[in-house]
Design a protein around this motif. Sequence first.
Motif, PDB file in Angstrom:
ATOM      1  N   VAL A 194     -35.020  47.437 111.371  1.00  0.00           N
ATOM      2  CA  VAL A 194     -34.740  47.005 109.996  1.00  0.00           C
ATOM      3  C   VAL A 194     -35.160  45.549 109.798  1.00  0.00           C
ATOM      4  N   ALA A 195     -34.889  44.714 110.807  1.00  0.00           N
ATOM      5  CA  ALA A 195     -35.258  43.300 110.709  1.00  0.00           C
ATOM      6  C   ALA A 195     -36.770  43.120 110.651  1.00  0.00           C
TER       7      ALA A 195
ATOM      8  N   GLY B 192     -37.842  43.795 107.234  1.00  0.00           N
ATOM      9  CA  GLY B 192     -37.482  42.672 106.380  1.00  0.00           C
ATOM     10  C   GLY B 192     -38.418  41.488 106.552  1.00  0.00           C
ATOM     11  N   THR B 193     -38.802  41.210 107.794  1.00  0.00           N
ATOM     12  CA  THR B 193     -39.710  40.100 108.061  1.00  0.00           C
ATOM     13  C   THR B 193     -41.083  40.359 107.451  1.00  0.00           C
ATOM     14  N   ALA B 194     -41.535  41.617 107.534  1.00  0.00           N
ATOM     15  CA  ALA B 194     -42.850  41.969 107.008  1.00  0.00           C
ATOM     16  C   ALA B 194     -42.907  41.843 105.487  1.00  0.00           C
ATOM     17  N   LEU B 195     -41.786  42.102 104.831  1.00  0.00           N
ATOM     18  CA  LEU B 195     -41.783  42.129 103.365  1.00  0.00           C
ATOM     19  C   LEU B 195     -41.103  40.912 102.734  1.00  0.00           C
ATOM     20  N   GLU B 196     -40.611  40.005 103.567  1.00  0.00           N
ATOM     21  CA  GLU B 196     -39.958  38.803 103.037  1.00  0.00           C
ATOM     22  C   GLU B 196     -40.991  37.962 102.290  1.00  0.00           C
ATOM     23  N   GLY B 197     -40.680  37.595 101.080  1.00  0.00           N
ATOM     24  CA  GLY B 197     -41.617  36.851 100.260  1.00  0.00           C
ATOM     25  C   GLY B 197     -42.546  37.733  99.452  1.00  0.00           C
ATOM     26  N   VAL B 198     -42.596  39.025  99.806  1.00  0.00           N
ATOM     27  CA  VAL B 198     -43.415  39.979  99.063  1.00  0.00           C
ATOM     28  C   VAL B 198     -42.584  40.629  97.959  1.00  0.00           C
ATOM     29  N   LEU B 199     -41.363  41.036  98.327  1.00  0.00           N
ATOM     30  CA  LEU B 199     -40.449  41.649  97.367  1.00  0.00           C
ATOM     31  C   LEU B 199     -39.407  40.645  96.908  1.00  0.00           C
ATOM     32  N   PRO B 200     -38.914  40.762  95.677  1.00  0.00           N
ATOM     33  CA  PRO B 200     -37.773  39.936  95.267  1.00  0.00           C
ATOM     34  C   PRO B 200     -36.576  40.206  96.181  1.00  0.00           C
ATOM     35  N   THR B 201     -35.742  39.217  96.369  1.00  0.00           N
ATOM     36  CA  THR B 201     -34.625  39.327  97.307  1.00  0.00           C
ATOM     37  C   THR B 201     -33.720  40.529  97.037  1.00  0.00           C
ATOM     38  N   PRO B 202     -33.347  40.826  95.776  1.00  0.00           N
ATOM     39  CA  PRO B 202     -32.489  42.008  95.542  1.00  0.00           C
ATOM     40  C   PRO B 202     -33.153  43.306  95.990  1.00  0.00           C
ATOM     41  N   LEU B 203     -34.452  43.451  95.710  1.00  0.00           N
ATOM     42  CA  LEU B 203     -35.149  44.674  96.111  1.00  0.00           C
ATOM     43  C   LEU B 203     -35.300  44.752  97.623  1.00  0.00           C
ATOM     44  N   LEU B 204     -35.527  43.612  98.263  1.00  0.00           N
ATOM     45  CA  LEU B 204     -35.641  43.602  99.715  1.00  0.00           C
ATOM     46  C   LEU B 204     -34.314  44.000 100.356  1.00  0.00           C
TER      47      LEU B 204
ATOM     48  N   SER C  97     -31.412  50.757 102.566  1.00  0.00           N
ATOM     49  CA  SER C  97     -31.905  52.144 102.542  1.00  0.00           C
ATOM     50  C   SER C  97     -32.465  52.533 103.905  1.00  0.00           C
ATOM     51  N   ALA C  98     -33.230  51.636 104.519  1.00  0.00           N
ATOM     52  CA  ALA C  98     -33.794  51.914 105.842  1.00  0.00           C
ATOM     53  C   ALA C  98     -32.688  52.043 106.882  1.00  0.00           C
ATOM     54  N   TRP C  99     -31.678  51.206 106.772  1.00  0.00           N
ATOM     55  CA  TRP C  99     -30.530  51.230 107.690  1.00  0.00           C
ATOM     56  C   TRP C  99     -29.835  52.591 107.633  1.00  0.00           C
ATOM     57  N   VAL C 100     -29.592  53.067 106.423  1.00  0.00           N
ATOM     58  CA  VAL C 100     -28.938  54.369 106.258  1.00  0.00           C
ATOM     59  C   VAL C 100     -29.851  55.497 106.740  1.00  0.00           C
TER      60      VAL C 100
ATOM     61  N   LEU D 142     -32.207  55.487 109.020  1.00  0.00           N
ATOM     62  CA  LEU D 142     -32.360  55.525 110.475  1.00  0.00           C
ATOM     63  C   LEU D 142     -31.164  56.175 111.167  1.00  0.00           C
ATOM     64  N   THR D 143     -29.990  56.023 110.572  1.00  0.00           N
ATOM     65  CA  THR D 143     -28.787  56.641 111.156  1.00  0.00           C
ATOM     66  C   THR D 143     -28.484  58.006 110.558  1.00  0.00           C
ATOM     67  N   GLY D 144     -29.207  58.377 109.499  1.00  0.00           N
ATOM     68  CA  GLY D 144     -28.950  59.652 108.849  1.00  0.00           C
ATOM     69  C   GLY D 144     -27.608  59.712 108.144  1.00  0.00           C
ATOM     70  N   GLY D 145     -27.002  58.562 107.876  1.00  0.00           N
ATOM     71  CA  GLY D 145     -25.700  58.544 107.206  1.00  0.00           C
ATOM     72  C   GLY D 145     -24.569  59.102 108.059  1.00  0.00           C
ATOM     73  N   LEU D 146     -24.791  59.198 109.373  1.00  0.00           N
ATOM     74  CA  LEU D 146     -23.793  59.817 110.263  1.00  0.00           C
ATOM     75  C   LEU D 146     -22.442  59.122 110.174  1.00  0.00           C
ATOM     76  N   HIS D 147     -22.458  57.800 110.250  1.00  0.00           N
ATOM     77  CA  HIS D 147     -21.187  57.066 110.257  1.00  0.00           C
ATOM     78  C   HIS D 147     -20.578  56.988 108.865  1.00  0.00           C
ATOM     79  N   LEU D 148     -21.431  57.059 107.855  1.00  0.00           N
ATOM     80  CA  LEU D 148     -20.912  57.100 106.481  1.00  0.00           C
ATOM     81  C   LEU D 148     -20.101  58.368 106.254  1.00  0.00           C
ATOM     82  N   ASP D 149     -20.512  59.455 106.885  1.00  0.00           N
ATOM     83  CA  ASP D 149     -19.758  60.699 106.782  1.00  0.00           C
ATOM     84  C   ASP D 149     -18.350  60.523 107.343  1.00  0.00           C
ATOM     85  N   GLY D 150     -18.234  59.831 108.473  1.00  0.00           N
ATOM     86  CA  GLY D 150     -16.918  59.552 109.036  1.00  0.00           C
ATOM     87  C   GLY D 150     -16.083  58.683 108.124  1.00  0.00           C
ATOM     88  N   LEU D 151     -16.730  57.685 107.513  1.00  0.00           N
ATOM     89  CA  LEU D 151     -16.026  56.806 106.573  1.00  0.00           C
ATOM     90  C   LEU D 151     -15.475  57.606 105.395  1.00  0.00           C
ATOM     91  N   MET D 152     -16.275  58.516 104.871  1.00  0.00           N
ATOM     92  CA  MET D 152     -15.852  59.311 103.716  1.00  0.00           C
ATOM     93  C   MET D 152     -14.704  60.254 104.080  1.00  0.00           C
TER      94      MET D 152
END
Length: 252
Positions: A49-50, A53-65, A71-74, A76-86
């Motif tokens: 993920v980092a 972020g490094t590749a696109l830093e300065g290319v995308l506005p900060t909110p979109l980045l 989105s990439a973080w979720v 890569l994990t497939g939302g597995l831990h989010l399911d536990g949270l829910m």
Amino acid sequence: MKDAAFGALLALQFLTRLPVPLACPWTPATRRWAARAYPLVGLLLGALVAALGTALEGVLPTPLLALLLLSAWVALTGGLHLDGLMDLADALGSNAPLERRWAIMKDAQVGSFAVLALVFHLAWKGALLWALLAAGASPWWLVPVAALGRFGAVGLLVVVPAARAEGLAHAWQQSLTRGDLALAAVVPLALAAWTPGGLWPLLGLVAFITFYGLAARRAFGGINGDIVGAAIEGGELWLLLIAWSWWSFAMA
């Protein structure tokens, strides 16, 4: 060494959606090595993920980045831990007796408390990513955050007993000792030494897991897979808050 390799692949297979085209044996030895590799898998996730972020830093506005990194973080994990949270949110939000809370946690249906927990959790996570980037922090701060979050899961599995003698958490615990927790700590300790202010996230994680473990024992009598998964998500959010606080005030 064979068990160690299988264990690392098992951890990668279990914690991510990265392709592992190999059937890893599920044995006490591979489970122990998998738990030891949890922070290493977190390191890999954070690095991917980092790097984005490094590749696109300065290319995308900060909110979109920030939104893209989340989105990439979720993904890569497939939302597995989010399911536990829910599942945990639905169970706690019900205010029902213990047995009913367990039934709600196992129910595949999603309730209103789960939806609220998911929305606010992702909103806070995205906002903190945005705030970190806006404050000038490097995206590589995500490496210790992801690694420490998964180290916290190992701490829970070793220190807090399973609420019931069933499920993945209980099966994993049968193979783990405090020695495995010590070996899992190698990566987090190295990252704490490498990252500016890295000691604070480590201490913050210990405080979070201590409080969370006590709360899980009080509410459910122990842990299960959903509670461990929710701890990873909650731990990451807490660590992002610590990272933003340190960067905004200590580095100001």
